[in-house]
Design an enzyme around this catalytic site. Structure first.
Site, short mmCIF file in Angstrom:
data_model
loop_
_atom_site.label_atom_id
_atom_site.label_comp_id
_atom_site.label_asym_id
_atom_site.label_seq_id
_atom_site.Cartn_x
_atom_site.Cartn_y
_atom_site.Cartn_z
N GLY A 6 0.82 -1.20 0.00
CA GLY A 6 0.00 0.00 0.00
C GLY A 6 0.86 1.25 0.00
N LEU A 8 1.48 3.43 -2.11
CA LEU A 8 0.99 4.63 -2.83
C LEU A 8 -0.25 5.20 -2.16
CD1 LEU A 8 1.39 3.46 -6.56
CD2 LEU A 8 3.02 4.71 -5.12
N GLY A 9 -0.55 4.69 -0.98
CA GLY A 9 -1.76 5.13 -0.26
C GLY A 9 -1.51 6.38 0.57
N GLN A 10 -2.54 6.78 1.37
CA GLN A 10 -2.46 8.04 2.12
C GLN A 10 -1.28 8.02 3.09
OE1 GLN A 10 -5.31 8.72 5.22
NE2 GLN A 10 -4.82 10.90 5.37
N ASP A 32 2.56 -1.71 -4.47
CA ASP A 32 1.17 -1.27 -4.46
C ASP A 32 0.45 -1.95 -5.62
OD1 ASP A 32 -0.38 1.35 -3.05
OD2 ASP A 32 -1.28 0.63 -4.94
N ARG A 34 -1.45 -0.48 -7.64
CA ARG A 34 -1.34 0.44 -8.77
C ARG A 34 0.12 0.66 -9.12
NH1 ARG A 34 -2.72 5.56 -7.15
NH2 ARG A 34 -2.81 5.02 -4.94
N ASP A 48 -0.65 -7.02 -5.70
CA ASP A 48 -2.00 -7.07 -5.14
C ASP A 48 -1.89 -7.97 -3.91
OD1 ASP A 48 -5.31 -7.99 -6.41
OD2 ASP A 48 -4.50 -7.97 -4.37
N TYR A 137 -15.23 -2.02 8.52
CA TYR A 137 -13.85 -1.57 8.75
C TYR A 137 -13.44 -1.86 10.19
CZ TYR A 137 -9.95 1.81 8.91
OH TYR A 137 -8.74 2.43 9.04
N LYS A 141 -10.58 -4.26 11.69
CA LYS A 141 -9.49 -3.77 12.53
C LYS A 141 -9.39 -4.56 13.83
CE LYS A 141 -7.65 -0.77 9.84
NZ LYS A 141 -6.34 -1.11 9.23
C1 VAH Z 1 -10.92 6.42 8.04
N1 VAH Z 1 -8.92 7.80 8.03
O1 VAH Z 1 -11.54 7.45 8.11
C2 VAH Z 1 -9.43 6.46 8.31
C3 VAH Z 1 -9.17 6.15 9.77
C4 VAH Z 1 -9.75 6.81 12.10
C5 VAH Z 1 -10.01 7.04 10.68
O2 VAH Z 1 -9.37 4.82 10.05
O3 VAH Z 1 -11.44 5.36 7.75
#
Ligand code: VAH
Length: 312
Positions: A6, A8-10, A32, A34, A48, A137, A141
């Site tokens: 990842g 190239l991610g944030q 990445d 991409r 990937d 999400y 996590k």
């Molecule tokens: C999101 N920036 O918004 C991420 C992060 C705590 C937020 O997990 O999903």
């Protein structure tokens, strides 16, 4: 030698740069799904993370001793495509942990304040507490934290992680997050002098400026393992604010800046299920975590850097 997924991610894109400055460009392999748009200042391989065999082949041929797994779908995207999120977030993580186990790699992957749910204490959220997230999400996590601790206790993999708050940076805009309003607002303040927030006034969330987040990863990975009572994952935070406070901080620099609200019910529901402010004592005590930026210093730097980037 560090392999990053990842990349190239944030977070990944800035993390890769920091790691290359610290450890040497050729000692950090960026991967990445991409291909990079612009030139990379170090080795890059397309990957990937749902392809475990390719991940292991790339890690082995690079001679990695550390794997930093950043590839994932964020909260809002995951809520729109929950099954894709499960398959990518958990499939990618299992592949990364298996690679670390087979090759004996030190391992980092981030968790999030999104791992907490509506029944978690919302203020000064403890390091060890009830965690029943109501988003895909969050389920990813919490499951990820438990799986990383399992690989540590069962297979001796040196896994470490932090629960990141919303991260704010001027380099790579985030994609698909709930806290993204706190990044978008700076861009819009300079481009349009106003911002319409998709998160309601009064919605507190933990936040951190990206330089502090990157330093936290390095500090945790370099920490003395004998001092770590926790592994996956440490609460870390720099500040807790709600949208009107960011607007006030911006107005100190752009007096005419205007803010209004058009709440997005999906992302508002996600934000409402998260804590207002978490307690980072364990990270401070076990590996010396500290955040250097607060809302005012972050705002000053964000606007200064974005003015250059946007040619304002
Ligand atoms: C999101 N920036 O918004 C991420 C992060 C705590 C937020 O997990 O999903």
């Amino acid at each position: 030698k560090i392999m990053v997924t990842g990349a190239l991610g944030q977070i990944g894109s800035e993390l890769t740069g920091k790691l290359r400055d610290l450890y040497g460009a050729n000692n950090v392999l960026a991967t990445d799904v991409r291909e990079p748009a612009d030139g990379q200042d170090g080795p890059f391989r397309q990957l990937d993370v749902t392809d475990g065999e390719r991940m292991q082949e790339i890690a082995r041929s690079f001679g990695a001793d550390t794997l930093i797994h950043m590839a994932a779908l964020l909260s809002a995207t995951a809520e729109q495509k929950p099954l894709l999120a499960w398959n990518l977030n958990m499939g990618g993580l299992v592949n990364a942990l298996e690679t670390a186990r087979d090759l004996g790699l030190q391992f980092f992957t981030p968790s999030s304040i999104g791992a907490f749910g509506p029944t978690t204490p919302k203020r000064d959220t403890p390091q060890d507490t009830l965690m029943r997230p109501t988003t895909m999400y969050g389920v990813n996590k919490v499951s990820g934290e438990l799986l990383c601790d399992y690989y540590y206790s069962k297979f001796g993999v040196d896994t470490r992680g932090v629960r990141f708050p919303g991260l704010i940076s001027y380099v790579t805009p985030p994609g698909g997050g709930t806290t993204d309003y706190a990044v978008d607002i700076y861009y819009k303040a300079l481009e349009e002098g106003r911002y319409t927030s998709f998160i309601a006034e009064g919605t507190y969330m933990d936040m951190m400026y990206m330089p502090d987040a990157l330093q936290a990863i390095v500090d945790l990975m370099e920490a003395d393992p004998g001092k770590l009572k926790h592994r996956n994952s440490f609460n870390v935070t720099a500040m807790s604010f709600e949208p009107s406070q960011v607007a006030e901080a911006i107005q100190k620099h752009i007096p005419g800046f205007k803010m209004d609200y058009a709440v997005d019910p999906v992302r508002q529901a996600i934000a409402d299920s998260w804590p207002d402010s978490i307690d980072a004592t364990a990270a401070k005590e076990e590996w010396g975590f500290e955040a250097k930026y607060d809302l005012d210093s972050m705002t000053a730097e964000m606007l200064e850097k974005l003015k250059v980037k946007l040619g304002k």
